[in-house]
Design a protein around this motif. Structure first.
Motif, PDB file in Angstrom:
ATOM      1  N   GLY A 173       0.822  -1.213   0.000  1.00  0.00           N
ATOM      2  CA  GLY A 173       0.000   0.000   0.000  1.00  0.00           C
ATOM      3  C   GLY A 173       0.850   1.255   0.000  1.00  0.00           C
ATOM      4  O   GLY A 173       0.526   2.238  -0.678  1.00  0.00           O
ATOM      5  N   CYS A 174       1.965   1.254   0.741  1.00  0.00           N
ATOM      6  CA  CYS A 174       2.852   2.421   0.755  1.00  0.00           C
ATOM      7  C   CYS A 174       3.576   2.569  -0.575  1.00  0.00           C
ATOM      8  O   CYS A 174       3.783   3.683  -1.054  1.00  0.00           O
ATOM      9  N   GLU A 175       3.933   1.462  -1.187  1.00  0.00           N
ATOM     10  CA  GLU A 175       4.553   1.531  -2.513  1.00  0.00           C
ATOM     11  C   GLU A 175       3.587   2.151  -3.518  1.00  0.00           C
ATOM     12  O   GLU A 175       3.966   3.030  -4.295  1.00  0.00           O
ATOM     13  N   ALA A 224      -3.053   8.378   4.108  1.00  0.00           N
ATOM     14  CA  ALA A 224      -4.050   8.245   3.042  1.00  0.00           C
ATOM     15  C   ALA A 224      -4.644   6.850   3.095  1.00  0.00           C
ATOM     16  O   ALA A 224      -3.944   5.881   3.368  1.00  0.00           O
ATOM     17  N   GLY A 225      -5.930   6.753   2.839  1.00  0.00           N
ATOM     18  CA  GLY A 225      -6.599   5.466   2.778  1.00  0.00           C
ATOM     19  C   GLY A 225      -6.777   5.055   1.331  1.00  0.00           C
ATOM     20  O   GLY A 225      -5.860   5.179   0.522  1.00  0.00           O
ATOM     21  N   TYR A 269     -29.732  32.411 -23.907  1.00  0.00           N
ATOM     22  CA  TYR A 269     -29.904  30.980 -24.160  1.00  0.00           C
ATOM     23  C   TYR A 269     -28.854  30.234 -23.336  1.00  0.00           C
ATOM     24  O   TYR A 269     -27.908  30.824 -22.832  1.00  0.00           O
ATOM     25  N   ARG A 270     -29.050  28.924 -23.179  1.00  0.00           N
ATOM     26  CA  ARG A 270     -28.126  28.066 -22.427  1.00  0.00           C
ATOM     27  C   ARG A 270     -27.300  27.251 -23.410  1.00  0.00           C
ATOM     28  O   ARG A 270     -27.818  26.801 -24.432  1.00  0.00           O
ATOM     29  N   GLU A 271     -26.027  27.078 -23.079  1.00  0.00           N
ATOM     30  CA  GLU A 271     -25.156  26.220 -23.859  1.00  0.00           C
ATOM     31  C   GLU A 271     -24.698  25.064 -22.977  1.00  0.00           C
ATOM     32  O   GLU A 271     -24.451  25.242 -21.784  1.00  0.00           O
ATOM     33  N   TYR A 272     -24.593  23.896 -23.582  1.00  0.00           N
ATOM     34  CA  TYR A 272     -24.139  22.693 -22.888  1.00  0.00           C
ATOM     35  C   TYR A 272     -23.075  22.015 -23.734  1.00  0.00           C
ATOM     36  O   TYR A 272     -23.155  22.005 -24.961  1.00  0.00           O
ATOM     37  N   VAL A 273     -22.109  21.430 -23.070  1.00  0.00           N
ATOM     38  CA  VAL A 273     -21.076  20.646 -23.750  1.00  0.00           C
ATOM     39  C   VAL A 273     -20.689  19.501 -22.818  1.00  0.00           C
ATOM     40  O   VAL A 273     -20.781  19.628 -21.601  1.00  0.00           O
ATOM     41  N   ALA A 274     -20.288  18.373 -23.406  1.00  0.00           N
ATOM     42  CA  ALA A 274     -19.843  17.240 -22.590  1.00  0.00           C
ATOM     43  C   ALA A 274     -18.638  17.668 -21.761  1.00  0.00           C
ATOM     44  O   ALA A 274     -17.731  18.340 -22.260  1.00  0.00           O
ATOM     45  N   ARG A 275     -18.658  17.317 -20.499  1.00  0.00           N
ATOM     46  CA  ARG A 275     -17.556  17.659 -19.610  1.00  0.00           C
ATOM     47  C   ARG A 275     -16.338  16.801 -19.976  1.00  0.00           C
ATOM     48  O   ARG A 275     -16.468  15.598 -20.209  1.00  0.00           O
ATOM     49  N   PRO A 276     -15.158  17.403 -20.042  1.00  0.00           N
ATOM     50  CA  PRO A 276     -13.974  16.628 -20.434  1.00  0.00           C
ATOM     51  C   PRO A 276     -13.631  15.551 -19.401  1.00  0.00           C
ATOM     52  O   PRO A 276     -13.871  15.719 -18.205  1.00  0.00           O
ATOM     53  N   LEU A 277     -13.077  14.449 -19.888  1.00  0.00           N
ATOM     54  CA  LEU A 277     -12.658  13.362 -19.005  1.00  0.00           C
ATOM     55  C   LEU A 277     -11.210  13.601 -18.562  1.00  0.00           C
ATOM     56  O   LEU A 277     -10.403  14.118 -19.326  1.00  0.00           O
ATOM     57  N   ARG A 278     -10.912  13.215 -17.345  1.00  0.00           N
ATOM     58  CA  ARG A 278      -9.551  13.331 -16.812  1.00  0.00           C
ATOM     59  C   ARG A 278      -8.658  12.237 -17.384  1.00  0.00           C
ATOM     60  O   ARG A 278      -9.076  11.095 -17.484  1.00  0.00           O
ATOM     61  N   ALA A 279      -7.434  12.590 -17.683  1.00  0.00           N
ATOM     62  CA  ALA A 279      -6.442  11.594 -18.082  1.00  0.00           C
ATOM     63  C   ALA A 279      -6.011  10.785 -16.864  1.00  0.00           C
ATOM     64  O   ALA A 279      -5.646   9.623 -16.978  1.00  0.00           O
ATOM     65  N   GLN A 280      -6.062  11.405 -15.687  1.00  0.00           N
ATOM     66  CA  GLN A 280      -5.689  10.757 -14.433  1.00  0.00           C
ATOM     67  C   GLN A 280      -6.877  10.853 -13.470  1.00  0.00           C
ATOM     68  O   GLN A 280      -6.956  11.790 -12.679  1.00  0.00           O
ATOM     69  N   PRO A 281      -7.801   9.900 -13.511  1.00  0.00           N
ATOM     70  CA  PRO A 281      -9.034  10.025 -12.723  1.00  0.00           C
ATOM     71  C   PRO A 281      -8.934   9.598 -11.261  1.00  0.00           C
ATOM     72  O   PRO A 281      -9.777   9.974 -10.458  1.00  0.00           O
ATOM     73  N   TYR A 282      -7.932   8.821 -10.887  1.00  0.00           N
ATOM     74  CA  TYR A 282      -7.779   8.401  -9.492  1.00  0.00           C
ATOM     75  C   TYR A 282      -7.002   9.468  -8.735  1.00  0.00           C
ATOM     76  O   TYR A 282      -6.181  10.178  -9.315  1.00  0.00           O
ATOM     77  N   TYR A 283      -7.256   9.564  -7.429  1.00  0.00           N
ATOM     78  CA  TYR A 283      -6.484  10.525  -6.631  1.00  0.00           C
ATOM     79  C   TYR A 283      -6.364  10.058  -5.183  1.00  0.00           C
ATOM     80  O   TYR A 283      -7.190   9.305  -4.681  1.00  0.00           O
ATOM     81  N   PHE A 284      -5.286  10.503  -4.568  1.00  0.00           N
ATOM     82  CA  PHE A 284      -5.082  10.359  -3.135  1.00  0.00           C
ATOM     83  C   PHE A 284      -5.081  11.749  -2.543  1.00  0.00           C
ATOM     84  O   PHE A 284      -4.471  12.662  -3.099  1.00  0.00           O
ATOM     85  N   GLN A 344       1.414  20.567   7.597  1.00  0.00           N
ATOM     86  CA  GLN A 344       0.824  21.727   8.257  1.00  0.00           C
ATOM     87  C   GLN A 344      -0.614  21.455   8.660  1.00  0.00           C
ATOM     88  O   GLN A 344      -1.519  21.537   7.843  1.00  0.00           O
ATOM     89  N   GLY A 345      -0.845  21.113   9.890  1.00  0.00           N
ATOM     90  CA  GLY A 345      -2.208  20.915  10.396  1.00  0.00           C
ATOM     91  C   GLY A 345      -2.974  19.867   9.625  1.00  0.00           C
ATOM     92  O   GLY A 345      -2.472  18.810   9.307  1.00  0.00           O
ATOM     93  N   GLY A 346      -4.226  20.176   9.321  1.00  0.00           N
ATOM     94  CA  GLY A 346      -5.103  19.224   8.657  1.00  0.00           C
ATOM     95  C   GLY A 346      -5.195  19.413   7.161  1.00  0.00           C
ATOM     96  O   GLY A 346      -6.117  18.901   6.544  1.00  0.00           O
ATOM     97  N   THR A 347      -4.278  20.157   6.565  1.00  0.00           N
ATOM     98  CA  THR A 347      -4.349  20.368   5.117  1.00  0.00           C
ATOM     99  C   THR A 347      -4.079  19.070   4.372  1.00  0.00           C
ATOM    100  O   THR A 347      -3.321  18.224   4.813  1.00  0.00           O
ATOM    101  N   ARG A 348      -4.725  18.934   3.237  1.00  0.00           N
ATOM    102  CA  ARG A 348      -4.548  17.747   2.403  1.00  0.00           C
ATOM    103  C   ARG A 348      -4.156  18.210   1.011  1.00  0.00           C
ATOM    104  O   ARG A 348      -4.647  19.206   0.510  1.00  0.00           O
ATOM    105  N   GLU A 349      -3.276  17.434   0.417  1.00  0.00           N
ATOM    106  CA  GLU A 349      -2.823  17.716  -0.942  1.00  0.00           C
ATOM    107  C   GLU A 349      -3.331  16.599  -1.842  1.00  0.00           C
ATOM    108  O   GLU A 349      -3.165  15.426  -1.540  1.00  0.00           O
ATOM    109  N   ARG A 350      -3.979  16.973  -2.949  1.00  0.00           N
ATOM    110  CA  ARG A 350      -4.543  15.980  -3.866  1.00  0.00           C
ATOM    111  C   ARG A 350      -3.530  15.643  -4.958  1.00  0.00           C
ATOM    112  O   ARG A 350      -2.982  16.520  -5.604  1.00  0.00           O
TER     113      ARG A 350
END
Length: 181
Positions: free
Chosen positions: A27-29, A73-74, A147-162, A168-174
């Motif tokens: 898990g740490c690796e 991180a879990g 009028y309203r415009e709509y477009v498909a939201r782009p997909l992430r190339a990297q969708p997983y995150y920790f 510093q305190g309770g700050t988290r970095e994604r």
């Protein structure tokens, strides 16, 4: 990022190189490799074995994500959609027009004003058009100035995150990552 480097240092001090670590260190690796930005884990040879092991394990029934409590991180999160362009807001999807199911924030939307002051264009009827660049425009006869415009939201190339707990305190970095071979 310092916390990740500290874990990496601790693993090497304990004589646990990334390529021959014990199962409890897996898990740490994974966390260390996934959190790499430049280069990503793909560019670090010692990250290939633990990440490929993860990719293979994910395909098996009963898969349980390996965790690293020492790294703060879990299990990772998953966010397949990237942010909308500036001036656009995420909105629920429409199965007819994009890649996400209804209810999922899979489209981006904005309101466009076409009149200024008291000038009003002739009323549009309720209609919809799709531009060459994939933008859907919805016109409403009730308001002839916008009028309203709509477009498909782009997909992430990297969708997983920790989300890794910072020093510093309770700050988290994604840290976003992918699991492509």
């Amino acid at each position: 990022m310092r916390q990740i480097r500290a874990i990496l240092l601790a693993l090497s001090v304990l004589g646990l190189p990334l390529h021959s670590a014990q199962p409890s260190d897996w898990g740490c690796e994974v966390l260390l490799c996934a959190a790499l930005d430049n280069p990503s884990w793909h560019g670090v040879e010692s990250c290939h074995p633990p990440m490929e092991r993860l990719i293979t394990a994910m395909k098996r029934p009963g898969f349980s994500w390996p965790t690293c409590p020492e790294g703060g991180a879990g299990k990772p999160g998953y966010d397949q959609y990237a942010d909308c362009r500036a001036g656009w807001q995420p909105v629920a999807g429409d199965q007819e027009y994009d890649h996400g199911p209804s209810g999922e924030l899979s489209r981006c939307s904005r309101t466009v004003r076409i009149c200024s002051g008291r000038t009003s264009r002739s009323a549009f009827s309720d209609r919809q058009e799709i531009t060459r660049d994939g933008i859907t425009r919805e016109f409403s006869g009730r308001n002839s100035c916008e009028y309203r415009e709509y477009v498909a939201r782009p997909l992430r190339a990297q969708p997983y995150y920790f989300d890794i707990k910072g020093e510093q305190g309770g700050t988290r970095e994604r840290h976003y990552f992918d699991l492509r071979h």
